[in-house]
Design a protein around this motif. Sequence first.
Motif, PDB file in Angstrom:
ATOM      1  N   ASP A  20       0.847  -1.185   0.000  1.00 56.55           N
ATOM      2  CA  ASP A  20       0.000   0.000   0.000  1.00 56.55           C
ATOM      3  C   ASP A  20       0.884   1.237   0.000  1.00 56.55           C
ATOM      4  O   ASP A  20       1.677   1.431   0.935  1.00 56.55           O
ATOM      5  CB  ASP A  20      -0.920   0.001   1.213  1.00 56.55           C
ATOM      6  CG  ASP A  20      -1.835   1.200   1.207  1.00 56.55           C
ATOM      7  OD1 ASP A  20      -1.532   2.174   1.929  1.00 56.55           O
ATOM      8  OD2 ASP A  20      -2.825   1.151   0.473  1.00 56.55           O
ATOM      9  N   PRO A  21       0.799   2.099  -1.008  1.00 60.64           N
ATOM     10  CA  PRO A  21       1.720   3.241  -1.099  1.00 60.64           C
ATOM     11  C   PRO A  21       1.642   4.164   0.102  1.00 60.64           C
ATOM     12  O   PRO A  21       2.680   4.646   0.595  1.00 60.64           O
ATOM     13  CB  PRO A  21       1.281   3.944  -2.388  1.00 60.64           C
ATOM     14  CG  PRO A  21       0.589   2.887  -3.183  1.00 60.64           C
ATOM     15  CD  PRO A  21      -0.067   1.993  -2.186  1.00 60.64           C
ATOM     16  N   GLN A  22       0.441   4.419   0.610  1.00 60.42           N
ATOM     17  CA  GLN A  22       0.310   5.354   1.716  1.00 60.42           C
ATOM     18  C   GLN A  22       0.884   4.785   3.011  1.00 60.42           C
ATOM     19  O   GLN A  22       1.557   5.491   3.775  1.00 60.42           O
ATOM     20  CB  GLN A  22      -1.175   5.717   1.905  1.00 60.42           C
ATOM     21  CG  GLN A  22      -1.766   6.446   0.708  1.00 60.42           C
ATOM     22  CD  GLN A  22      -0.987   7.735   0.386  1.00 60.42           C
ATOM     23  OE1 GLN A  22      -0.552   8.458   1.308  1.00 60.42           O
ATOM     24  NE2 GLN A  22      -0.834   8.015  -0.898  1.00 60.42           N
ATOM     25  N   GLN A  23       0.622   3.502   3.279  1.00 61.86           N
ATOM     26  CA  GLN A  23       1.181   2.907   4.491  1.00 61.86           C
ATOM     27  C   GLN A  23       2.704   2.807   4.396  1.00 61.86           C
ATOM     28  O   GLN A  23       3.422   2.991   5.380  1.00 61.86           O
ATOM     29  CB  GLN A  23       0.572   1.523   4.714  1.00 61.86           C
ATOM     30  CG  GLN A  23      -0.907   1.555   5.053  1.00 61.86           C
ATOM     31  CD  GLN A  23      -1.423   0.191   5.465  1.00 61.86           C
ATOM     32  OE1 GLN A  23      -0.641  -0.679   5.823  1.00 61.86           O
ATOM     33  NE2 GLN A  23      -2.745   0.022   5.413  1.00 61.86           N
ATOM     34  N   THR A  65      13.508   0.242   1.798  1.00 60.50           N
ATOM     35  CA  THR A  65      12.181   0.686   1.344  1.00 60.50           C
ATOM     36  C   THR A  65      12.263   1.292  -0.049  1.00 60.50           C
ATOM     37  O   THR A  65      11.417   1.029  -0.916  1.00 60.50           O
ATOM     38  CB  THR A  65      11.605   1.704   2.330  1.00 60.50           C
ATOM     39  OG1 THR A  65      11.526   1.123   3.637  1.00 60.50           O
ATOM     40  CG2 THR A  65      10.227   2.161   1.887  1.00 60.50           C
ATOM     41  N   LEU A  66      13.301   2.115  -0.296  1.00 64.17           N
ATOM     42  CA  LEU A  66      13.458   2.717  -1.622  1.00 64.17           C
ATOM     43  C   LEU A  66      13.709   1.660  -2.693  1.00 64.17           C
ATOM     44  O   LEU A  66      13.166   1.750  -3.804  1.00 64.17           O
ATOM     45  CB  LEU A  66      14.604   3.728  -1.596  1.00 64.17           C
ATOM     46  CG  LEU A  66      14.390   4.988  -0.760  1.00 64.17           C
ATOM     47  CD1 LEU A  66      15.627   5.860  -0.771  1.00 64.17           C
ATOM     48  CD2 LEU A  66      13.189   5.780  -1.271  1.00 64.17           C
ATOM     49  N   ASN A  67      14.520   0.676  -2.375  1.00 63.89           N
ATOM     50  CA  ASN A  67      14.783  -0.386  -3.356  1.00 63.89           C
ATOM     51  C   ASN A  67      13.525  -1.195  -3.643  1.00 63.89           C
ATOM     52  O   ASN A  67      13.246  -1.552  -4.797  1.00 63.89           O
ATOM     53  CB  ASN A  67      15.897  -1.310  -2.838  1.00 63.89           C
ATOM     54  CG  ASN A  67      17.259  -0.633  -2.847  1.00 63.89           C
ATOM     55  OD1 ASN A  67      17.527   0.232  -3.675  1.00 63.89           O
ATOM     56  ND2 ASN A  67      18.126  -1.035  -1.929  1.00 63.89           N
ATOM     57  N   ASP A  68      12.751  -1.487  -2.608  1.00 60.55           N
ATOM     58  CA  ASP A  68      11.500  -2.233  -2.820  1.00 60.55           C
ATOM     59  C   ASP A  68      10.508  -1.418  -3.642  1.00 60.55           C
ATOM     60  O   ASP A  68       9.840  -1.956  -4.538  1.00 60.55           O
ATOM     61  CB  ASP A  68      10.874  -2.603  -1.476  1.00 60.55           C
ATOM     62  CG  ASP A  68      11.692  -3.648  -0.734  1.00 60.55           C
ATOM     63  OD1 ASP A  68      12.503  -4.335  -1.388  1.00 60.55           O
ATOM     64  OD2 ASP A  68      11.533  -3.769   0.504  1.00 60.55           O
ATOM     65  N   GLU A  69      10.426  -0.132  -3.342  1.00 58.22           N
ATOM     66  CA  GLU A  69       9.473   0.703  -4.070  1.00 58.22           C
ATOM     67  C   GLU A  69       9.864   0.844  -5.538  1.00 58.22           C
ATOM     68  O   GLU A  69       9.002   0.924  -6.421  1.00 58.22           O
ATOM     69  CB  GLU A  69       9.385   2.081  -3.414  1.00 58.22           C
ATOM     70  CG  GLU A  69       8.295   2.950  -4.027  1.00 58.22           C
ATOM     71  CD  GLU A  69       8.138   4.277  -3.305  1.00 58.22           C
ATOM     72  OE1 GLU A  69       7.182   4.422  -2.531  1.00 58.22           O
ATOM     73  OE2 GLU A  69       9.006   5.155  -3.521  1.00 58.22           O
ATOM     74  N   SER A  72       8.357  -1.813  -7.405  1.00 52.44           N
ATOM     75  CA  SER A  72       6.898  -1.919  -7.279  1.00 52.44           C
ATOM     76  C   SER A  72       6.234  -0.992  -8.292  1.00 52.44           C
ATOM     77  O   SER A  72       6.838  -0.043  -8.797  1.00 52.44           O
ATOM     78  CB  SER A  72       6.459  -1.535  -5.858  1.00 52.44           C
ATOM     79  OG  SER A  72       7.087  -2.380  -4.909  1.00 52.44           O
ATOM     80  N   PRO A  73       4.946  -1.237  -8.568  1.00 49.96           N
ATOM     81  CA  PRO A  73       4.226  -0.353  -9.490  1.00 49.96           C
ATOM     82  C   PRO A  73       4.068   1.050  -8.894  1.00 49.96           C
ATOM     83  O   PRO A  73       4.151   1.263  -7.678  1.00 49.96           O
ATOM     84  CB  PRO A  73       2.869  -1.039  -9.658  1.00 49.96           C
ATOM     85  CG  PRO A  73       3.071  -2.444  -9.189  1.00 49.96           C
ATOM     86  CD  PRO A  73       4.135  -2.382  -8.144  1.00 49.96           C
ATOM     87  N   ALA A  74       3.875   2.022  -9.773  1.00 44.26           N
ATOM     88  CA  ALA A  74       3.626   3.394  -9.327  1.00 44.26           C
ATOM     89  C   ALA A  74       2.284   3.434  -8.582  1.00 44.26           C
ATOM     90  O   ALA A  74       1.410   2.580  -8.785  1.00 44.26           O
ATOM     91  CB  ALA A  74       3.632   4.328 -10.524  1.00 44.26           C
ATOM     92  N   PRO A  75       2.091   4.433  -7.706  1.00 42.46           N
ATOM     93  CA  PRO A  75       2.984   5.577  -7.456  1.00 42.46           C
ATOM     94  C   PRO A  75       4.103   5.240  -6.461  1.00 42.46           C
ATOM     95  O   PRO A  75       3.927   4.397  -5.590  1.00 42.46           O
ATOM     96  CB  PRO A  75       2.039   6.616  -6.873  1.00 42.46           C
ATOM     97  CG  PRO A  75       1.000   5.794  -6.155  1.00 42.46           C
ATOM     98  CD  PRO A  75       0.816   4.550  -6.975  1.00 42.46           C
ATOM     99  N   HIS A  76       5.218   5.943  -6.620  1.00 39.67           N
ATOM    100  CA  HIS A  76       6.350   5.758  -5.726  1.00 39.67           C
ATOM    101  C   HIS A  76       6.386   6.933  -4.748  1.00 39.67           C
ATOM    102  O   HIS A  76       7.092   7.924  -4.930  1.00 39.67           O
ATOM    103  CB  HIS A  76       7.644   5.683  -6.547  1.00 39.67           C
ATOM    104  CG  HIS A  76       7.683   4.488  -7.462  1.00 39.67           C
ATOM    105  ND1 HIS A  76       8.459   4.452  -8.599  1.00 39.67           N
ATOM    106  CD2 HIS A  76       7.019   3.291  -7.416  1.00 39.67           C
ATOM    107  CE1 HIS A  76       8.307   3.285  -9.204  1.00 39.67           C
ATOM    108  NE2 HIS A  76       7.421   2.564  -8.495  1.00 39.67           N
ATOM    109  N   THR A  77       5.571   6.781  -3.736  1.00 36.48           N
ATOM    110  CA  THR A  77       5.380   7.900  -2.795  1.00 36.48           C
ATOM    111  C   THR A  77       6.625   8.183  -1.956  1.00 36.48           C
ATOM    112  O   THR A  77       6.895   9.343  -1.618  1.00 36.48           O
ATOM    113  CB  THR A  77       4.201   7.566  -1.864  1.00 36.48           C
ATOM    114  OG1 THR A  77       4.443   6.294  -1.224  1.00 36.48           O
ATOM    115  CG2 THR A  77       2.887   7.490  -2.647  1.00 36.48           C
ATOM    116  N   CYS A  78       7.397   7.171  -1.623  1.00 29.00           N
ATOM    117  CA  CYS A  78       8.591   7.398  -0.803  1.00 29.00           C
ATOM    118  C   CYS A  78       9.654   8.166  -1.581  1.00 29.00           C
ATOM    119  O   CYS A  78      10.312   9.068  -1.035  1.00 29.00           O
ATOM    120  CB  CYS A  78       9.145   6.064  -0.314  1.00 29.00           C
ATOM    121  SG  CYS A  78       8.044   5.156   0.789  1.00 29.00           S
TER     122      CYS A  78
END
Length: 890
Positions: A20-23, A65-69, A72-78
């Motif tokens: 979940d991008p927000q969490q 976290t940055l590498n995992d994001e 992952s699909p967009a959005p890349h909130t971090c």
Amino acid sequence: MDFWVRLLGGSQKKQAAPHDPQQRLARFRQRYNQVLQTWQKTANLANDREALAAIRQGFQALTATLNDESRSPAPHTCLQFAAAQQIYTGISKIAATSHDEGMVRDAVTFYNALIDSEEEDFLENDVFAVSLMNFVNRTVGSGSMGVGEDIEADIVELLFGIAAKIRLQPEILPVWFTTASADSNGRLVNQKVDFAGVTQKEDFPLCYQLIDHVHHEGRIGDFARTGLLYIFESASRSITLEQWIVNSDLPTLMATGLGALYSQMSRKLSILHPDQDMPLVLSLSDYAEMQSNPQAESFFGEDLHNHLVTFLSYLTFWQDVLEHCRSTDVRHTLIDHFQILFLQQLLYPSLLESSDADGGSSVAVLTYLRHILDALDHPELVHMILQYLLALQDYTATSPRTPRSPAAFKRRQSLMQLNAPEQDDDRLNPSLFNLVDLVLGSTASRNPQTVIAALKLTTVILSKNHGYALGSLVKVMYLHHKDPHRTVGSLNKELKEYMDLAIDIAGLDGVDEAYDNYLKDTLSALETHPCSLRTITLPPTSPKSPGYFDSVESAARDVDVHYLLPEDPLFQTIVDLLLRFLTNDIETNLALSEAIISLGICSQLRLEGWLSVDPADYYFESNGSEPTEIRNDISQDIGMAARLPNWSSSATPQLLACLQQLQAQVEALRKDLPDWDEHVANRKNAFRFHEEMNEAMKMSTPQPKPVRQPSDTPAGTWTPQIPKHVLESSTTPSRSQSPRGRKEALSESRGTPTASPAPSRFGGQTLIGSPSRGLSPLPSHIAKRQTTLFSDIDANLAGLKHAELFKRRIRFLRPAGSNVVEVMLSKYQPPPKDSDDTSADAKTEQERDDIREASLLHIITNVVILQDFVLELVALLQVRASLFNEVKFA
């Protein structure tokens, strides 16, 4: 109740939460805030191990976290949060003030994660560039915390990746390179520039960080040199950067850095092999009796090896920069600095100050210069060095024809003023003493190490840059006619004479096998010699306007047909050394024979007079009138060319006459010593057996699995990969320990690099035994006993040194003013020593008899080497005749 919730439905929410991008952003912000709070609450972070551990865990969590994001699909909130809040500024401050290497490593990994994402355009962000360079300056810059080499290498690799990005995306250059001295059109305004240029690290800190690390060994230097190479390549696409480099102190730092690496190498050098790592061909001789200057550093020492590797790597970097730089002004400026600050102010003075009397400085200069010339292939650098050191025409007269810009011309004028002495008498002038004088004096030295170093340097110049040696190192006479006058009949007779000479010296055993080997080696050497390119290649079918580099190389390598003058000083010294072949040390003979072969490899040098008989000296015995039935003119011409000529003893080539004298010395030993031929045959078998065991062990040794290179990095990584030739150290295949295993097999048996990245064209083939024969790997039960068996073989061979017969010493007398060496046989009494003669001190060296002695063990080894050398001369005569059409068949 909680158990049933997790079992029935809660588990799906827990699994979905990480995606979940927000969490994910919430946890990322929480981690970052915890890092900031811990840092702010800690008074002295460097001494608080608990706080350091907590912050490092936070850094690692943020990076993960940055590498995992990124995957992952967009959005890349971090990533968006990191860019918007500029959290990298806080990360860099924390890591730089922690004085903890682990923290710095985690920060580097964090920066890599940001750039690896290839989102949010971090490399195009001014704040990101400033933050990163501040972090780098605080960790590896001057007065920094001083991290370990592995972390420093990671940081330099990070900088290298940014330089590679700039090369591929020139539009991001203004982010990393800014200057306040440019006008509205992007051109630099005039500044006061002294000889060192303007130091403006704040304009391009990335470039200065790379220049600070180019002198390092290993990964640090490799990444720094390649990154700086990309910067110079980018200068051709930016006028501002081009002018900034010309006006900056960057060329000065590069030239002085090269000089600093050269100065780190020992001024006095010993090239004697250590006892514990001595090749077999040397151990079966008097080599161990040679003494070196205790003040001289060993060429095979680890420290010198590392210094030499680093210096040659940086020299190769200069060559790569000049080759890839498309900016004319930058290239001219670099060449000027190389010429004045390194060549004229450091390299030539070291040559001028070298001496054979101090026991090592001449050896050092000759050895270093050999590696320099062997490493360089760039025509401008080679042309500059040899033009100056050989005192040929002034380099400035043949400097680049493209006019310099006013800024580049001003820099050169400043350098010339710096180099100008206060008085004309103090000016260093190669016309008074140059490399020719040093080589001629060194080849005539009484110190074997000096002779070896001079001969090896001569070989490199003759083989790679033959055109520069003509008229300077070698005295020649040019010819107007190019058609051959030698006949096939004379060739056949000369081949027979040399071959009979080789068989008389050391017997027939192994001759066919060795000769077949030399034919292949000689053909390869002739085909790759620079003078052979015009002879054996087809002319171009279409006209092409030569570029600048083509014109320089052509002018340097074009050689016309020429004769070797009989009175040439270098050749006369070589003949004198050859006359003492049986008592010379082994390495001198290997270097001597290689120098002679290198001289004969040039396709434009006629062999008449020194290796072959001049056709003007032929005469034929009359065999009666020609048969009347032969009327065909062509058949008659063929028959006339096939006749075997005769010649007087005065017409015998110098080399053949010298070899005949050596054969006479061997014959005298054969008559005086019982079982001479058996001893020679045993020595040849010992070398052959030792070589075959070497080959068998190499083939039975399991090959290590290839190490994964950075070029194997999975797709998607941001860092452009360093070229493979930068990461792989160049290795020269050395010949096995056969008597003729020369070139780098002896002088660099411990891995000292040759200069050039490509394998030496004289290496790679075994000489005793066919190079094409295959020895199957030994069976497993035999392989277990290899080491013991090999040790026993070495022990038995070395035991020959202790036999009373082989300890016997034999004297050779060369009367003053004579060109004949006499063997002092056992029936003669030993001649009196010069020290017992009251008038000996009054005699000059030329007036004294030359008396030398060597053990029988040493002499027999030299006899085996001599036979191989004669066989190589036979191969040279035969291959040249067929490849270059040097004889007439009709």
